[in-house]
Motif scaffolding. Structure first.
Motif, PDB file in Angstrom:
ATOM      1  N   PHE A 192       0.826  -1.196   0.000  1.00 65.66           N
ATOM      2  CA  PHE A 192       0.000   0.000   0.000  1.00 65.66           C
ATOM      3  C   PHE A 192       0.866   1.254   0.000  1.00 65.66           C
ATOM      4  CE2 PHE A 192      -3.117  -3.071   1.534  1.00 65.66           C
ATOM      5  CZ  PHE A 192      -4.227  -2.711   0.801  1.00 65.66           C
ATOM      6  N   ALA A 193       2.015   1.206   0.646  1.00 70.25           N
ATOM      7  CA  ALA A 193       2.911   2.361   0.657  1.00 70.25           C
ATOM      8  C   ALA A 193       3.450   2.649  -0.742  1.00 70.25           C
ATOM      9  CB  ALA A 193       4.071   2.123   1.622  1.00 70.25           C
ATOM     10  N   VAL A 194       3.802   1.609  -1.486  1.00 70.17           N
ATOM     11  CA  VAL A 194       4.288   1.797  -2.859  1.00 70.17           C
ATOM     12  C   VAL A 194       3.181   2.363  -3.744  1.00 70.17           C
ATOM     13  CG1 VAL A 194       5.125   0.597  -4.905  1.00 70.17           C
ATOM     14  CG2 VAL A 194       6.031   0.006  -2.655  1.00 70.17           C
ATOM     15  N   LEU A 235      15.998   0.843   3.683  1.00 71.94           N
ATOM     16  CA  LEU A 235      14.974   1.843   3.415  1.00 71.94           C
ATOM     17  C   LEU A 235      13.613   1.172   3.304  1.00 71.94           C
ATOM     18  CD1 LEU A 235      14.618   4.892   2.822  1.00 71.94           C
ATOM     19  CD2 LEU A 235      14.715   4.318   0.410  1.00 71.94           C
ATOM     20  N   GLN A 236      12.637   1.677   4.051  1.00 68.59           N
ATOM     21  CA  GLN A 236      11.293   1.137   4.031  1.00 68.59           C
ATOM     22  C   GLN A 236      10.454   1.857   2.969  1.00 68.59           C
ATOM     23  OE1 GLN A 236      10.526  -1.488   5.933  1.00 68.59           O
ATOM     24  NE2 GLN A 236      12.586  -1.442   6.830  1.00 68.59           N
ATOM     25  N   ALA A 237       9.478   1.122   2.420  1.00 66.43           N
ATOM     26  CA  ALA A 237       8.621   1.715   1.388  1.00 66.43           C
ATOM     27  C   ALA A 237       7.796   2.868   1.950  1.00 66.43           C
ATOM     28  CB  ALA A 237       7.704   0.648   0.791  1.00 66.43           C
ATOM     29  N   ALA A 238       7.372   2.756   3.204  1.00 64.59           N
ATOM     30  CA  ALA A 238       6.596   3.833   3.813  1.00 64.59           C
ATOM     31  C   ALA A 238       7.413   5.113   3.937  1.00 64.59           C
ATOM     32  CB  ALA A 238       6.080   3.405   5.180  1.00 64.59           C
ATOM     33  N   GLN A 239       8.734   4.996   4.092  1.00 67.57           N
ATOM     34  CA  GLN A 239       9.578   6.186   4.185  1.00 67.57           C
ATOM     35  C   GLN A 239       9.644   6.923   2.853  1.00 67.57           C
ATOM     36  OE1 GLN A 239      13.264   4.555   5.648  1.00 67.57           O
ATOM     37  NE2 GLN A 239      12.584   4.602   7.778  1.00 67.57           N
ATOM     38  N   LEU A 240       9.551   6.202   1.743  1.00 62.53           N
ATOM     39  CA  LEU A 240       9.505   6.865   0.443  1.00 62.53           C
ATOM     40  C   LEU A 240       8.209   7.642   0.274  1.00 62.53           C
ATOM     41  CD1 LEU A 240      10.938   4.075  -1.887  1.00 62.53           C
ATOM     42  CD2 LEU A 240      12.131   6.055  -0.936  1.00 62.53           C
ATOM     43  N   GLY A 278       0.587   4.125  -2.765  1.00 61.31           N
ATOM     44  CA  GLY A 278       0.356   5.515  -2.366  1.00 61.31           C
ATOM     45  C   GLY A 278       1.430   6.452  -2.880  1.00 61.31           C
ATOM     46  N   THR A 279       2.673   5.980  -2.921  1.00 59.70           N
ATOM     47  CA  THR A 279       3.767   6.816  -3.436  1.00 59.70           C
ATOM     48  C   THR A 279       3.562   7.133  -4.911  1.00 59.70           C
ATOM     49  OG1 THR A 279       5.283   5.796  -1.842  1.00 59.70           O
ATOM     50  CG2 THR A 279       6.262   6.976  -3.688  1.00 59.70           C
ATOM     51  N   LEU A 280       3.139   6.150  -5.688  1.00 64.27           N
ATOM     52  CA  LEU A 280       2.882   6.384  -7.109  1.00 64.27           C
ATOM     53  C   LEU A 280       1.762   7.402  -7.301  1.00 64.27           C
ATOM     54  CD1 LEU A 280       3.108   2.743  -8.526  1.00 64.27           C
ATOM     55  CD2 LEU A 280       4.825   4.553  -8.659  1.00 64.27           C
ATOM     56  N   TYR A 281       0.704   7.273  -6.526  1.00 65.91           N
ATOM     57  CA  TYR A 281      -0.398   8.229  -6.628  1.00 65.91           C
ATOM     58  C   TYR A 281       0.054   9.635  -6.249  1.00 65.91           C
ATOM     59  CZ  TYR A 281      -4.134   4.904  -7.585  1.00 65.91           C
ATOM     60  OH  TYR A 281      -4.951   3.989  -8.190  1.00 65.91           O
ATOM     61  N   LEU A 282       0.910   9.747  -5.241  1.00 65.44           N
ATOM     62  CA  LEU A 282       1.386  11.064  -4.828  1.00 65.44           C
ATOM     63  C   LEU A 282       2.172  11.734  -5.951  1.00 65.44           C
ATOM     64  CD1 LEU A 282       2.530  10.382  -1.154  1.00 65.44           C
ATOM     65  CD2 LEU A 282       0.657  11.835  -1.888  1.00 65.44           C
ATOM     66  N   TRP A 283       3.070  10.985  -6.590  1.00 66.93           N
ATOM     67  CA  TRP A 283       3.873  11.563  -7.662  1.00 66.93           C
ATOM     68  C   TRP A 283       3.024  11.966  -8.852  1.00 66.93           C
ATOM     69  CZ3 TRP A 283       8.858  13.072  -8.174  1.00 66.93           C
ATOM     70  CH2 TRP A 283       9.721  12.757  -7.127  1.00 66.93           C
ATOM     71  N   ILE A 284       1.952  11.232  -9.101  1.00 71.76           N
ATOM     72  CA  ILE A 284       1.123  11.520 -10.275  1.00 71.76           C
ATOM     73  C   ILE A 284       0.169  12.679 -10.028  1.00 71.76           C
ATOM     74  CG2 ILE A 284      -0.672  10.577 -11.788  1.00 71.76           C
ATOM     75  CD1 ILE A 284       0.624   7.830 -11.396  1.00 71.76           C
ATOM     76  N   PHE A 285      -0.484  12.675  -8.866  1.00 72.08           N
ATOM     77  CA  PHE A 285      -1.601  13.591  -8.649  1.00 72.08           C
ATOM     78  C   PHE A 285      -1.278  14.800  -7.769  1.00 72.08           C
ATOM     79  CE2 PHE A 285      -3.807   9.492  -9.459  1.00 72.08           C
ATOM     80  CZ  PHE A 285      -4.449   9.869 -10.616  1.00 72.08           C
TER      81      PHE A 285
END
Length: 365
Positions: free
Chosen positions: A129-131, A186-191, A133-140
């Motif tokens: 879910f963190a990965v 490095l954790q995915a949530a940290q990204l 969410g990160t993709l959505y953040l970069w896009i939107f």
């Protein structure tokens, strides 16, 4: 007379230029209100992160109903009365939502329950879910944070500044996170947190003349501030101030929001008509009209920070006190049971802790 051998004259069709986008009526007259409602939703989402897993749905709904009017009041005071420039919400969204939620969490603290549940709360966010969410953040997120600047060609500045800041904060996380944490991985949530930090710090300064280098520096500093706060400041908030920050909103939204306000204040003081040109009317309308100087605009930008913190703190404390009413509180069997009910969805509708006999004998109606 027109020569019979020449082609007929074509009618002149008026063209729309970027300098006159307001000459035609907008097809979406309610767009500003919709954007403001989205910003309000983001602030409520941030506040919910501070108490996630510690309140029941009724308390969460009541907290939302109380926070929305206070958010609107703070936004009206800052943007309409004081003339603050905060297009992306470093102050009105990130800082307000974070400190409102933190004060609600402080008021809801139950020492014995919280101490037993702190270990259970750790590491409950799946990496998948963190990965996502990160993709959505970069896009939107860049287009979301720059929605209020979409006029007279002002939008590209905000979008580019946010992208540069997010890139710098992510790179800084790759460098600093393995140093601060013993596991060194490095954790995915940290990204995901790094992307949020880079966007939060650009909320106020995104539409200002920051330059790519300035956006990179701001994102780099915001990532360091967030990681250092997560490593050293969060334990102090929990042990000394008795604030349990479930999702780390103080480090991801609160501190970057304050830093973004300081960056915006600095840029407001350095604003000149020669540098901004026609953009001055959109970014600092009072300065362009001659009602304020750049230094006085910077002073008002800075004064908006303590005002927002006071409103968020008082409103969060009163809301948390109201949510402590016995009639609103649920009585779960244990804090672990409450966390599972509010955070986890069993697969196929089955209880993940059920015994093999119970699973084998269960039937679907």
């Amino acid at each position: 007379m027109q020569d019979s051998g020449s082609p007929p004259a074509l009618p002149v069709v008026p063209t729309l230029t970027a300098s006159s986008p307001k000459s035609i009526p907008t097809p979406f007259p309610l767009l500003p209100s919709m954007v403001s409602a989205d910003f309000c939703t983001a602030a409520v989402l941030i506040s919910s992160g501070a108490v996630l897993g510690r309140v029941n749905p009724i308390q969460l709904l009541l907290m939302t109903l109380l926070e929305v009017p206070l958010f609107a009041c703070n936004e009206f005071i800052l943007l309409s009365l004081l003339g603050i420039s905060d297009s992306g919400g470093s102050l009105t969204v990130h800082a307000f939502g974070a400190y409102f939620g933190l004060m609600v969490s402080r008021a809801l603290r139950q020492p014995r329950v919280d101490e037993r549940g702190e270990q259970q709360d750790a590491g409950c966010q799946p990496d998948a879910f963190a990965v996502l969410g990160t993709l959505y953040l970069w896009i939107f997120w860049p287009s979301f944070a720059s929605a209020t600047t979409a006029q007279d060609g002002a939008e590209p500045w905000a979008v580019l500044n946010i992208y540069f800041s997010m890139a710098a904060s992510t790179l800084a996380t790759f460098v600093l996170s393995p140093i601060l944490y013993e596991e060194g991985t490095l954790q995915a949530a940290q990204l995901q947190d790094a992307a949020l930090v880079g966007a939060a710090v650009m909320g106020m300064a995104g539409e200002m003349l920051l330059t790519p280098f300035g956006a990179l520096v701001a994102g780099f500093l915001a990532s360091h501030l967030s990681l250092l706060g997560s490593r050293f400041l969060s334990p102090i908030l929990s042990s000394r101030l008795k604030i349990q920050d479930t999702c780390g909103v103080h480090n991801v939204h609160g501190l970057p929001g304050v830093l973004g306000t300081l960056v915006g204040t600095l840029l407001a003081g350095l604003a000149t008509a020669d540098a901004y040109g026609g953009r001055m009317e959109n970014v600092f309308p009072l300065v362009a009209q001659g009602s304020r100087t750049a230094s006085s605009q910077a002073w008002w930008q800075l004064c908006a920070l303590p005002l927002t913190l006071i409103l968020a703190s008082l409103g969060g404390s009163l809301t948390g006190t109201l949510l402590r009413i016995r009639a609103l509180r649920s009585t779960p069997k244990s804090p672990e049971m409450e966390n599972k009910v509010l955070r986890e969805v069993p697969e196929d509708g089955l209880n993940p802790e059920a015994s093999d006999e119970e699973l084998g004998g269960s039937t679907l109606a």
